[in-house]
Design a protein around this motif. Structure first.
Motif, PDB file in Angstrom:
ATOM      1  N   VAL A 251       0.876  -1.171   0.000  1.00 47.65           N
ATOM      2  CA  VAL A 251       0.000   0.000   0.000  1.00 47.65           C
ATOM      3  C   VAL A 251       0.910   1.217   0.000  1.00 47.65           C
ATOM      4  O   VAL A 251       1.794   1.334   0.860  1.00 47.65           O
ATOM      5  CB  VAL A 251      -0.936   0.020   1.219  1.00 47.65           C
ATOM      6  CG1 VAL A 251      -1.781   1.293   1.231  1.00 47.65           C
ATOM      7  CG2 VAL A 251      -1.825  -1.223   1.236  1.00 47.65           C
ATOM      8  N   ASN A 252       0.721   2.113  -0.938  1.00 42.93           N
ATOM      9  CA  ASN A 252       1.618   3.259  -1.084  1.00 42.93           C
ATOM     10  C   ASN A 252       1.637   4.100   0.186  1.00 42.93           C
ATOM     11  O   ASN A 252       0.631   4.227   0.893  1.00 42.93           O
ATOM     12  CB  ASN A 252       1.202   4.114  -2.274  1.00 42.93           C
ATOM     13  CG  ASN A 252       2.358   4.932  -2.810  1.00 42.93           C
ATOM     14  OD1 ASN A 252       3.489   4.803  -2.342  1.00 42.93           O
ATOM     15  ND2 ASN A 252       2.080   5.769  -3.785  1.00 42.93           N
ATOM     16  N   ILE A 253       2.793   4.702   0.459  1.00 44.15           N
ATOM     17  CA  ILE A 253       2.965   5.444   1.709  1.00 44.15           C
ATOM     18  C   ILE A 253       2.397   6.850   1.634  1.00 44.15           C
ATOM     19  O   ILE A 253       2.320   7.543   2.651  1.00 44.15           O
ATOM     20  CB  ILE A 253       4.458   5.516   2.088  1.00 44.15           C
ATOM     21  CG1 ILE A 253       5.259   6.214   0.969  1.00 44.15           C
ATOM     22  CG2 ILE A 253       4.998   4.125   2.341  1.00 44.15           C
ATOM     23  CD1 ILE A 253       6.707   6.438   1.320  1.00 44.15           C
ATOM     24  N   SER A 254       2.012   7.303   0.438  1.00 37.93           N
ATOM     25  CA  SER A 254       1.481   8.655   0.300  1.00 37.93           C
ATOM     26  C   SER A 254       0.236   8.634  -0.567  1.00 37.93           C
ATOM     27  O   SER A 254      -0.001   7.703  -1.345  1.00 37.93           O
ATOM     28  CB  SER A 254       2.530   9.592  -0.303  1.00 37.93           C
ATOM     29  OG  SER A 254       2.932   9.134  -1.578  1.00 37.93           O
ATOM     30  N   VAL A 255      -0.557   9.703  -0.445  1.00 31.67           N
ATOM     31  CA  VAL A 255      -1.790   9.866  -1.202  1.00 31.67           C
ATOM     32  C   VAL A 255      -1.504  10.723  -2.427  1.00 31.67           C
ATOM     33  O   VAL A 255      -0.806  11.742  -2.339  1.00 31.67           O
ATOM     34  CB  VAL A 255      -2.879  10.521  -0.331  1.00 31.67           C
ATOM     35  CG1 VAL A 255      -4.148  10.759  -1.143  1.00 31.67           C
ATOM     36  CG2 VAL A 255      -3.176   9.645   0.880  1.00 31.67           C
ATOM     37  N   ASP A 256      -2.031  10.298  -3.571  1.00 29.99           N
ATOM     38  CA  ASP A 256      -1.882  11.082  -4.797  1.00 29.99           C
ATOM     39  C   ASP A 256      -2.695  12.373  -4.642  1.00 29.99           C
ATOM     40  O   ASP A 256      -3.919  12.342  -4.502  1.00 29.99           O
ATOM     41  CB  ASP A 256      -2.380  10.265  -5.989  1.00 29.99           C
ATOM     42  CG  ASP A 256      -2.047  10.929  -7.317  1.00 29.99           C
ATOM     43  OD1 ASP A 256      -2.128  12.162  -7.398  1.00 29.99           O
ATOM     44  OD2 ASP A 256      -1.727  10.202  -8.270  1.00 29.99           O
ATOM     45  N   ARG A 257      -2.018  13.501  -4.699  1.00 30.29           N
ATOM     46  CA  ARG A 257      -2.696  14.782  -4.454  1.00 30.29           C
ATOM     47  C   ARG A 257      -3.655  15.157  -5.576  1.00 30.29           C
ATOM     48  O   ARG A 257      -4.597  15.917  -5.359  1.00 30.29           O
ATOM     49  CB  ARG A 257      -1.648  15.898  -4.274  1.00 30.29           C
ATOM     50  CG  ARG A 257      -0.878  15.800  -2.965  1.00 30.29           C
ATOM     51  CD  ARG A 257       0.167  16.899  -2.859  1.00 30.29           C
ATOM     52  NE  ARG A 257       0.795  16.939  -1.541  1.00 30.29           N
ATOM     53  CZ  ARG A 257       1.794  16.173  -1.153  1.00 30.29           C
ATOM     54  NH1 ARG A 257       2.284  15.264  -2.004  1.00 30.29           N
ATOM     55  NH2 ARG A 257       2.298  16.276   0.061  1.00 30.29           N
ATOM     56  N   THR A 258      -3.422  14.667  -6.770  1.00 29.73           N
ATOM     57  CA  THR A 258      -4.289  15.030  -7.896  1.00 29.73           C
ATOM     58  C   THR A 258      -5.591  14.239  -7.905  1.00 29.73           C
ATOM     59  O   THR A 258      -6.616  14.735  -8.375  1.00 29.73           O
ATOM     60  CB  THR A 258      -3.555  14.822  -9.228  1.00 29.73           C
ATOM     61  OG1 THR A 258      -3.164  13.443  -9.342  1.00 29.73           O
ATOM     62  CG2 THR A 258      -2.323  15.709  -9.298  1.00 29.73           C
ATOM     63  N   THR A 259      -5.564  13.000  -7.399  1.00 30.66           N
ATOM     64  CA  THR A 259      -6.761  12.152  -7.427  1.00 30.66           C
ATOM     65  C   THR A 259      -7.278  11.800  -6.040  1.00 30.66           C
ATOM     66  O   THR A 259      -8.353  11.202  -5.927  1.00 30.66           O
ATOM     67  CB  THR A 259      -6.461  10.848  -8.185  1.00 30.66           C
ATOM     68  OG1 THR A 259      -5.396  10.131  -7.518  1.00 30.66           O
ATOM     69  CG2 THR A 259      -6.045  11.134  -9.620  1.00 30.66           C
ATOM     70  N   ASP A 260      -6.523  12.139  -4.988  1.00 29.72           N
ATOM     71  CA  ASP A 260      -6.911  11.812  -3.615  1.00 29.72           C
ATOM     72  C   ASP A 260      -7.123  10.309  -3.450  1.00 29.72           C
ATOM     73  O   ASP A 260      -8.081   9.857  -2.833  1.00 29.72           O
ATOM     74  CB  ASP A 260      -8.166  12.576  -3.206  1.00 29.72           C
ATOM     75  CG  ASP A 260      -8.364  12.553  -1.687  1.00 29.72           C
ATOM     76  OD1 ASP A 260      -7.355  12.536  -0.963  1.00 29.72           O
ATOM     77  OD2 ASP A 260      -9.526  12.516  -1.235  1.00 29.72           O
TER      78      ASP A 260
END
Length: 372
Positions: A251-260
């Motif tokens: 599970v990726n450690i960060s959230v994609d800011r463009t798609t949340d």
């Protein structure tokens, strides 16, 4: 005795009621219908996403030196093993370079041996007071220079042999190979770009973005989730389901800011090579323990102004049952929350002729299961 005229007798015979084709009181013939048994099954609770198949290993094959391409040694689209020969570059110039480096190394070793002898003689003369320290030091420096030259010659020979090895371009990984961008007779080199691509087949990754809302829902639905035990199933674009179960491994450690969204990756077995790199699939992510639900085919459902109902067979007759649907099933199946019990015969074939209360003959047909 009264005589009845012949014409009157004939008229009486014509107008008198005869035996009917079907005896009075005989029930109508039963209507043959196809039925399935309502079953209680353990169904996965899952969230649906759109995912992408990605190869675990993906290699772009390139030429590491410049030369004429002598042969293409694989068939496009075939599986290849690690180390399998793919291309062969003309070897003659590189064989000559190896021999030239070998000759230079031999000369360097000979010069080193001579320098060692000269140093020994200079030392002997110095020991007998017949030589000078300067002559001895010069001989020692010449020997050191000869050793350095030999080291350089050895490196040049190793480089020449490595380049000769690069004339055989082999598969760095096992997998399925794509099309070739060059053919025999062309000049290839580091500037030629990608010659072909190899992608590994088994296992394979499935990646899919999960929105923050769905991610929180998953965390709430699965108490103390262990991602290594979280199962996923995938379906193809035609609605068919893949037979293997995958497991979430990242599970990726960060959230994609463009798609949340958070990128989630699962490892999926692919022994038959059905899944292909870059393929678009539907992903069902398990969010909890399986639940026992009544499942019937979607074909059994009938809708009217009063809601949804089905026909069941009771004592040889068609009976209407109002039902409450649960979560949407997968493919041809529907989940029933209320109105049916396990074991009841549900009519799925011949519904266009069925009316409440008519006599029916149940003929069992095959059925499938669903998923919440």
């Amino acid at each position: 005795m009264v005589r009845v005229p012949l014409l009157v007798l004939v008229a009486l015979l014509i107008t008198s009621p005869g035996p009917s084709a079907r005896g009075e009181g005989e029930p109508p013939a039963a209507l043959a219908v196809g039925t399935v048994t309502a079953q209680r099954k353990a169904l996965d609770r899952a969230l649906d996403f759109v995912g992408r198949v990605e190869a675990v290993g993906r290699v772009e094959v390139r030429a590491r030196l410049t030369g004429y391409l002598e042969a293409v040694l694989f068939k496009e689209g075939d599986p290849v093993k690690a180390g399998a020969p793919l291309y062969r570059i003309e070897r003659d110039l590189f064989v000559a370079a190896v021999r030239q480096a070998e000759g230079a190394l031999e000369r360097g070793r000979a010069a080193q041996a001579l320098a060692a002898i000269q140093l020994q003689r200079a030392q002997e003369l110095l020991d007998r007071n017949s030589g000078t320290v300067v002559a001895r030091d010069q001989a020692r420096a010449a020997l050191d220079q000869a050793k350095g030259a030999v080291t350089g010659d050895e490196a040049n020979l190793q480089t020449a042999r490595i380049n000769l090895g690069y004339t055989d371009i082999t598969a760095p990984i096992a997998g399925q190979i794509g099309r070739t961008s060059v053919t025999k007779g062309n000049v290839v080199g580091p500037d030629s770009g990608v010659l072909t691509t190899i992608v590994s087949q088994d296992p394979i990754y499935v990646t899919f973005p999960v929105s923050q809302r769905e991610f929180l829902r998953y965390q709430q639905g699965a108490k103390s989730p262990d991602r290594s035990k979280v199962g996923i199933r995938i379906r193809f674009q035609d609605g068919s389901e893949y037979g293997q179960v995958g497991r979430v491994d990242f599970v990726n450690i960060s959230v994609d800011r463009t798609t949340d969204t958070v990128l989630v990756r699962a490892v999926m077995p692919n022994p038959a090579g059905v899944l292909r790199d870059g393929q678009l699939v539907q992903v069902a992510l398990q969010i909890g323990e399986p639940e026992q639900k009544i499942v019937v085919p979607q074909a059994a459902l009938i809708a009217d102004q009063g809601g949804v109902y089905v026909f069941v067979v009771e004592d040889g007759r068609a009976v209407t049952r109002r039902v409450k649907l649960g979560s949407a099933g997968t493919g041809p199946d529907a989940v029933i929350d209320e109105g049916l019990s396990a074991g009841e015969l549900v009519i799925v074939d011949g519904l266009q002729r069925v009316r409440p209360g008519i006599t029916v003959q149940a003929n069992p047909i095959a059925q499938s299961a669903g998923r919440i």
